[in-house]
Design an enzyme around this catalytic site. Structure first.
Site, mmCIF file in Angstrom:
data_model
loop_
_atom_site.group_PDB
_atom_site.id
_atom_site.type_symbol
_atom_site.label_atom_id
_atom_site.label_comp_id
_atom_site.label_asym_id
_atom_site.label_seq_id
_atom_site.Cartn_x
_atom_site.Cartn_y
_atom_site.Cartn_z
ATOM 1 N N PHE A 106 0.163 -1.183 0.226
ATOM 2 C CA PHE A 106 0.273 -0.020 -0.162
ATOM 3 C C PHE A 106 0.581 1.440 -0.044
ATOM 4 O O PHE A 106 0.510 2.459 0.524
ATOM 5 C CB PHE A 106 -0.862 0.393 0.696
ATOM 6 C CG PHE A 106 -2.275 -1.036 0.855
ATOM 7 C CD1 PHE A 106 -3.273 -0.435 0.453
ATOM 8 C CD2 PHE A 106 -2.052 -2.438 2.112
ATOM 9 C CE1 PHE A 106 -4.109 -1.615 0.252
ATOM 10 C CE2 PHE A 106 -3.429 -3.444 1.187
ATOM 11 C CZ PHE A 106 -3.990 -2.807 0.670
ATOM 12 N N CYS A 152 -15.684 0.850 -1.513
ATOM 13 C CA CYS A 152 -14.789 1.003 0.166
ATOM 14 C C CYS A 152 -14.253 1.902 0.560
ATOM 15 O O CYS A 152 -14.861 2.856 1.584
ATOM 16 C CB CYS A 152 -14.991 -0.459 0.517
ATOM 17 S SG CYS A 152 -15.600 -1.582 0.532
ATOM 18 N N LYS A 196 -15.219 5.846 0.662
ATOM 19 C CA LYS A 196 -17.199 6.133 1.191
ATOM 20 C C LYS A 196 -16.733 5.899 3.109
ATOM 21 O O LYS A 196 -17.882 7.410 3.900
ATOM 22 C CB LYS A 196 -18.352 5.515 0.987
ATOM 23 C CG LYS A 196 -18.369 3.585 1.076
ATOM 24 C CD LYS A 196 -19.289 3.244 1.852
ATOM 25 C CE LYS A 196 -19.145 1.529 1.529
ATOM 26 N NZ LYS A 196 -19.951 1.099 2.808
#
Length: 437
Positions: free
Chosen positions: A249, A260, A263
């Protein structure tokens, strides 16, 4: 055991198919008749690797069926709630309309001993409120959050890295029911955490907030790298070797999207505001803004290069928010393509799986059926989604098919040296050769 899954969208369809594959008699319930008809034929209503085979196996074996009649959930040992919690219109908060409707419509069909297990991502405090609604029926409630990655959902359901049970204090029967459901998974040594409702609700949104923060952090470093001439990919490699940080990441680029992370971090902030802790999660607003700025930067970079080469035709490769998915919800790639088209540029886009879903969002966007069609006559090529299909392109062959000699890699996914050797100028977000904003 008999299992029911209420809601057969992305989460519910995968979960129902997985439950059937574990040998349980499983029924999936959804209000969308067209979706249910497809699922009855063993056809998923979205693209997810491995799911078609799992669905067909369950349907063919008779262990998996789908219906629009929620009364068919009656008699189930465990009923999973897997409906969506989208962002509420005009607000950052989560819309719990579907969760509330699912539980309320289920109440007449519950009985003592049944466990209702929520899997939807909900604001903290929701589970206790729903448990109070369920209690008069004699059934009980647990919260069992999901941790699925689109593109790996089947694997993540059947071989999760952890199982979390949110239960009321002393509710050993809820723990026993979930242990029975996940028996074969637990036998492999999967970590299981039993927590209270609030902790289970926070686990999912906290995980998403952390991942979003990590992505936005490296994208903030990409903004700085372009200004000072640093290479954000090398920076990520260097700090990722620190065991406390890790490399996953830390891929700079267009940022996160999908149904996902965007929001969920907004809903998390909104719930913190309601609880009087808005400042506690105030950093998530900047996480969101950094993420959105990467889209602005990509559009500006494409526009800049089009002006430089004196053209207006751009090939956009990728529209899904991530590879191995046809999901275009809040997709950075689709947003860039749309904004370029709205700015008067001639756009041709291609995605291996997301043509249909993208056209439902932007029906005027020209989407072709191959890379070759997309780059034909292009002045600039822009990579928006890091599909392996695009990583595997032979740039020498592509150079023979298009006049474009500028590639803007929005995902830092291409072999820049190979593309440069083929005669392309390769610009990527956060790289030293990219002109500063």
């Amino acid at each position: 055991m008999k299992i029911a899954v209420i809601g057969c969208g992305y989460l519910g369809a995968v979960h129902a198919a997985a439950m059937a594959s574990l040998g349980y008699e499983t029924v999936g319930v959804d209000v969308d008749e067209a979706k249910v008809d497809r699922l009855r034929r063993g056809e998923p209503p979205f693209y997810e690797p491995g799911l078609p085979e799992l669905l067909r196996a369950g349907v063919d074996a008779g262990t998996l069926r789908f219906t629009t009649d929620i009364s068919e959930a009656a008699g189930s040992d465990v009923v999973f709630i897997a409906v969506g919690t989208p962002q509420k219109a005009g607000s950052d908060a989560a819309d719990l309309t579907y969760v509330d409707a699912a539980v309320e419509s289920l109440l007449p069909h519950l009985a003592a001993g049944t466990l209702v297990a929520g899997k939807s991502t909900v604001p903290v405090g929701t589970a206790q409120r729903l448990a109070d609604l369920v209690a008069p029926t004699g059934a009980s409630l647990a919260w069992n959050p999901e941790f699925l990655r689109e593109g790996f959902a089947v694997e993540d359901t059947l071989r999760p890295d952890r199982l979390v049970y949110g239960v009321a204090d002393g509710d050993d029967s809820a723990i026993a029911s979930l242990d029975a459901v996940y028996a074969s998974i637990l036998e492999r040594g999967t970590d299981r955490l039993v927590v209270n409702f609030a902790t289970a609700e926070l686990v999912k949104v906290s995980a998403n907030a952390f991942l979003a923060t990590k992505i936005s952090f490296i994208n903030a470093m990409a903004e700085l790298s372009e200004t000072v001439g640093a290479d954000v990919t090398q920076l990520a490699d260097a700090i990722g070797l620190d065991a406390r940080i890790g490399r996953r990441f830390l891929n700079a680029g267009l940022g996160f999207g999908g149904g996902c992370l965007p929001k969920d971090i907004r809903a998390f902030q909104a719930r913190a505001d309601e609880l009087g802790h808005g400042e506690t999660l105030g950093f998530l607003r900047e996480v969101d803004q950094i993420n959105l700025r990467r889209r602005d930067r990509m559009v500006a970079l494409v526009e800049q290069e089009l002006e430089r080469v004196g053209g207006d035709r751009v090939a956009v490769l990728g529209l899904a928010f991530k590879p191995n998915s046809d999901d275009v919800r809040d997709s950075p790639a689709l947003d860039v393509a749309r904004r370029l088209q709205e700015g008067g540029r001639v756009v041709r886009a291609f995605d291996p799986e997301a043509k249909g879903t993208a056209l439902r969002i932007v029906p005027t966007l020209p989407i072709v059926d191959s890379v070759e069609e997309a780059v034909d006559g292009a002045d600039v090529i822009a990579l928006g989604t890091e599909w392996q299909h695009f990583r595997d392109i032979d740039p020498v062959r592509l150079a023979e098919l298009t006049p474009a000699r500028v590639v803007i890699d929005g995902r830092n996914a291409l072999d820049a040296a190979a593309w440069s050797a083929a005669g392309f100028t390769v610009l990527a977000l956060g790289r030293p050769d990219t002109p500063a904003a």
